[in-house]
Design a protein around this motif. Structure first.
Motif, PDB file in Angstrom:
ATOM      1  N   ARG A   1      39.285  44.149  45.906  1.00  0.00           N
ATOM      2  CA  ARG A   1      39.941  43.036  45.209  1.00  0.00           C
ATOM      3  C   ARG A   1      41.001  43.536  44.227  1.00  0.00           C
ATOM      4  N   SER A   2      41.966  42.695  43.954  1.00  0.00           N
ATOM      5  CA  SER A   2      43.022  42.997  42.988  1.00  0.00           C
ATOM      6  C   SER A   2      42.531  42.719  41.574  1.00  0.00           C
ATOM      7  N   THR A   3      42.782  43.648  40.654  1.00  0.00           N
ATOM      8  CA  THR A   3      42.374  43.418  39.264  1.00  0.00           C
ATOM      9  C   THR A   3      43.238  42.358  38.589  1.00  0.00           C
ATOM     10  N   ARG A   4      44.463  42.178  39.037  1.00  0.00           N
ATOM     11  CA  ARG A   4      45.345  41.171  38.429  1.00  0.00           C
ATOM     12  C   ARG A   4      44.929  39.761  38.818  1.00  0.00           C
ATOM     13  N   THR A   5      44.587  39.545  40.089  1.00  0.00           N
ATOM     14  CA  THR A   5      44.290  38.197  40.569  1.00  0.00           C
ATOM     15  C   THR A   5      42.809  37.933  40.804  1.00  0.00           C
ATOM     16  N   GLY A   6      42.017  38.984  40.999  1.00  0.00           N
ATOM     17  CA  GLY A   6      40.605  38.810  41.347  1.00  0.00           C
ATOM     18  C   GLY A   6      40.385  38.431  42.802  1.00  0.00           C
ATOM     19  N   LYS A   7      41.459  38.406  43.592  1.00  0.00           N
ATOM     20  CA  LYS A   7      41.362  37.974  44.988  1.00  0.00           C
ATOM     21  C   LYS A   7      41.257  39.179  45.928  1.00  0.00           C
TER      22      LYS A   7
ATOM     23  N   GLY B   1      40.403  37.605  37.285  1.00  0.00           N
ATOM     24  CA  GLY B   1      41.649  38.359  37.277  1.00  0.00           C
ATOM     25  C   GLY B   1      42.130  38.553  35.852  1.00  0.00           C
TER      26      GLY B   1
ATOM     27  N   VAL C   1      35.726  41.553  38.210  1.00  0.00           N
ATOM     28  CA  VAL C   1      36.726  41.321  39.258  1.00  0.00           C
ATOM     29  C   VAL C   1      36.021  40.970  40.567  1.00  0.00           C
TER      30      VAL C   1
END
Length: 218
Positions: free
Chosen positions: A159-165, A62, A57
Motif C-alpha cells: 500500500r501507498s503511505t500517502r493514500t493508504g490504497k 494515508g 497504512v
C-alpha cells in the motif's frame, strides 16, 4: 340668562380639559454594546505518519507528510505483520515477528521518507518439525529443551503511505523454512516453555512479491 349659560359651558370645558389624561411620554433608552469578539477557529491536527507510525497504512490510513509513490525506483518500503490467527498452542505471539529481510537500498531512514508498506497478514501456520536444544549453564536440572518450527501462510499486499490504497493485487505465500535456528531463548525453569519458531520468506520469495512495485517507474 344666556350669558350665565355660556359661562357655565365654558367652565365645564375647562374642568373637563383639566381632568383628562396627559399625552403619553416617549422614553428613549440607550444601550451601550461592547465590541464584538470572535473566538478563534480551531482545527484538529492532520494525522501524521511521524507520530502514528506506518502500521495503520494497512488499514487504509494515508498521510500527507509521507511521500507519494511516484518517480523511478527503488521506492522505500517497510513491512508490517499482523495475525488473524492466535499462535499455535498459545505459546507466544511469534506469528507477527519479522518475516523478511529487506535490501538496504529499499529501506527508509525515517517514516516521512517512506513510500510503501508491505502489509503481511498471517493467515495460518504449517507444522514443520520439533527442534531440540541442549541447555547451557542450567542450575535447574534442565539438560535439554524443545520447541516447534512452523511455517507461516501469509497474505501480502503493498500500500501507498500517502493514500493508504493498494498499489497492486494481494498475493498469498507460505514460508519455506526447514532448518531450526542455531540458538533460541533458553527456558529459565524446567517447567517453562521455549517460544516456538516461525518461518521467514526467502530472498527469492521477497523479490517475487515486492521487487516489481519497489523498482517500478511510476
Amino acid at each position: 340668562m344666556r350669558q350665565t349659560k355660556l359661562s357655565g359651558l365654558v367652565a365645564v370645558c375647562v374642568v373637563a380639559a383639566a381632568c383628562s389624561s396627559p399625552p403619553p411620554v416617549t422614553v428613549t433608552e440607550t444601550v451601550t454594546v461592547g465590541p464584538t469578539t470572535t473566538s478563534p477557529t480551531t482545527t484538529s491536527a492532520k494525522p501524521s505518519i511521524m507520530s502514528e507510525g506506518y502500521a495503520s497504512v494497512c488499514t487504509g490510513a494515508g498521510y500527507d507528510d509521507a511521500p507519494a509513490y511516484a518517480g523511478p525506483g527503488p521506492h522505500t518500503i517497510a513491512v508490517s505483520v499482523r495475525s488473524v490467527k492466535g499462535p499455535p498452542d498459545a505459546v507466544d505471539a511469534g506469528l507477527i515477528s519479522d518475516t523478511v529481510t529487506l535490501p538496504a537500498e529499499w529501506e527508509s531512514p525515517r517514516n516521512t521518507a517512506l513510500q510503501l508498506v508491505a502489509c503481511m497478514t498471517a493467515l495460518d501456520v504449517v507444522f514443520v518439525r520439533e527442534c531440540e536444544y541442549r541447555a547451557i549453564g542450567s542450575t535447574s536440572g534442565l539438560s535439554m529443551f524443545k520447541n516447534r518450527l512452523y511455517n507461516r501462510v501469509l497474505k501480502v499486499e503493498v500500500r501507498s503511505t500517502r493514500t493508504g490504497k493498494p498499489v497492486g493485487g494481494a498475493s498469498e505465500v507460505t514460508t519455506e523454512t526447514t532448518t531450526c535456528a542455531a540458538s533460541v531463548k533458553q527456558p529459565t525453569h524446567a517447567t517453562d516453555v521455549s517460544p516456538n519458531q516461525f518461518g521467514t520468506l526467502t530472498d527469492a520469495q521477497r523479490d517475487a512479491l515486492l521487487r516489481d512495485v519497489v523498482m517500478a517507474t511510476v
